[in-house]
Scaffold this motif. Structure first.
Motif, mmCIF file in Angstrom:
data_model
loop_
_atom_site.group_PDB
_atom_site.id
_atom_site.type_symbol
_atom_site.label_atom_id
_atom_site.label_comp_id
_atom_site.label_asym_id
_atom_site.label_seq_id
_atom_site.Cartn_x
_atom_site.Cartn_y
_atom_site.Cartn_z
ATOM 1 N N ASP A 149 -1.324 -0.674 7.511
ATOM 2 C CA ASP A 149 -1.020 0.674 7.988
ATOM 3 C C ASP A 149 0.183 1.187 7.220
ATOM 4 O O ASP A 149 1.163 0.463 7.039
ATOM 5 C CB ASP A 149 -0.686 0.661 9.484
ATOM 6 N N GLU A 154 -9.156 -3.556 -2.409
ATOM 7 C CA GLU A 154 -9.179 -2.601 -1.311
ATOM 8 C C GLU A 154 -10.636 -2.232 -1.072
ATOM 9 O O GLU A 154 -11.362 -1.911 -2.017
ATOM 10 C CB GLU A 154 -8.365 -1.369 -1.664
ATOM 11 N N THR A 155 -11.059 -2.299 0.171
ATOM 12 C CA THR A 155 -12.408 -1.842 0.476
ATOM 13 C C THR A 155 -12.392 -0.322 0.450
ATOM 14 O O THR A 155 -11.340 0.292 0.283
ATOM 15 C CB THR A 155 -12.886 -2.391 1.837
ATOM 16 N N THR A 185 -4.677 3.896 7.638
ATOM 17 C CA THR A 185 -4.968 2.472 7.741
ATOM 18 C C THR A 185 -5.959 2.131 6.644
ATOM 19 O O THR A 185 -6.997 2.791 6.511
ATOM 20 C CB THR A 185 -5.560 2.127 9.115
ATOM 21 N N SER A 242 -8.125 -0.990 4.476
ATOM 22 C CA SER A 242 -8.697 -2.335 4.605
ATOM 23 C C SER A 242 -8.769 -3.014 3.243
ATOM 24 O O SER A 242 -9.065 -2.374 2.228
ATOM 25 C CB SER A 242 -10.093 -2.255 5.221
ATOM 26 N N PHE A 243 -8.513 -4.328 3.272
ATOM 27 C CA PHE A 243 -8.526 -5.146 2.064
ATOM 28 C C PHE A 243 -9.315 -6.416 2.325
ATOM 29 O O PHE A 243 -9.478 -6.837 3.471
ATOM 30 C CB PHE A 243 -7.090 -5.537 1.672
ATOM 31 N N THR A 244 -9.761 -7.043 1.244
ATOM 32 C CA THR A 244 -10.352 -8.365 1.320
ATOM 33 C C THR A 244 -9.729 -9.207 0.209
ATOM 34 O O THR A 244 -9.399 -8.687 -0.862
ATOM 35 C CB THR A 244 -11.893 -8.326 1.221
ATOM 36 N N LYS A 257 0.864 -1.183 0.000
ATOM 37 C CA LYS A 257 0.000 0.000 0.000
ATOM 38 C C LYS A 257 0.896 1.226 0.000
ATOM 39 O O LYS A 257 1.719 1.405 0.908
ATOM 40 C CB LYS A 257 -0.900 -0.002 1.242
ATOM 41 N N ASP A 310 -10.010 -10.872 5.278
ATOM 42 C CA ASP A 310 -10.003 -9.429 5.481
ATOM 43 C C ASP A 310 -8.764 -9.056 6.292
ATOM 44 O O ASP A 310 -8.449 -9.712 7.283
ATOM 45 C CB ASP A 310 -11.260 -8.982 6.226
ATOM 46 N N PHE A 311 -8.085 -7.990 5.873
ATOM 47 C CA PHE A 311 -6.886 -7.552 6.585
ATOM 48 C C PHE A 311 -6.684 -6.057 6.387
ATOM 49 O O PHE A 311 -7.261 -5.453 5.477
ATOM 50 C CB PHE A 311 -5.646 -8.335 6.144
ATOM 51 N N ASP A 312 -5.885 -5.460 7.248
ATOM 52 C CA ASP A 312 -5.543 -4.043 7.163
ATOM 53 C C ASP A 312 -4.055 -3.881 6.915
ATOM 54 O O ASP A 312 -3.244 -4.724 7.318
ATOM 55 C CB ASP A 312 -5.873 -3.316 8.476
#
Length: 172
Positions: A109, A131-132, A95, A97-99, A87, A105-107
């Motif tokens: 930073d 990316e959400t 921060t 968020s992704f899926t 990222k 699901d994970f973040d």
């Protein structure tokens, strides 16, 4: 890599590979039934398939050695791979968020306008990551993967895929 096998003709034995292949010859066996299976798999590897050129059947766990017969058994394993999601940000850290279908699901930073998360070992195959909603004040500028698109990319056996997402912080 070195792979472990268990047989009723040679007990537990190992075969080391060089250049992707290795072999072991066992001679002077009496005719009769035999079996061979793969034992504990080395870390980062996975079983794919096994077959034998036995006239009586292809299953390595139930071979029948006839007088004068030679049986060759082949075990195929794949080295697992990795997927790294990077990222990058322009204008601020945050921060995000992704899926995905490989890590759920994970973040991520960002610090100093970058961050990443690695996943593996993973089986070869086709995967996706997205990316959400990055939230108000952010615009997604680009999303790429080294072996396809984020919607569908291929991880080869023993391979590594890099997916990079870049967002810009919008000035209110």
């Amino acid at each position: 890599a070195t792979f472990e096998f268990v047989s009723d003709f040679d007990g537990t034995f190992t075969i080391g590979t060089t250049g992707g292949t290795g072999s072991k010859l066992t001679e002077n066996l009496s005719p009769g039934p035999y079996s061979v299976t793969e034992g504990t798999m080395p870390a980062g590897w996975e079983f794919f398939e096994a077959s034998c050129d036995d006239d009586d059947g292809d299953d390595p766990s139930s071979l029948v050695l006839d007088p004068g017969e030679t049986i060759n058994c082949t075990f195929i394993n794949y080295k697992q791979g990795t997927i790294t999601v990077v990222k990058n940000t322009v204008g601020a850290d945050g921060t995000f968020s992704f899926t995905s279908d490989f890590g759920g699901d994970f973040d991520i930073d960002t610090t100093g306008n970058t961050g990443n998360r690695a996943f593996g070992p993973l089986s070869q195959g086709t995967y996706s990551v997205s990316e959400t909603d990055p939230g108000p004040g952010w615009r997604l500028d680009s999303a790429t993967c080294s072996n396809g698109t984020p919607d569908s990319f291929t991880l080869a056996a023993g391979g590594a895929v890099l997916c990079t997402f870049t967002n810009t912080r919008l000035v209110p």
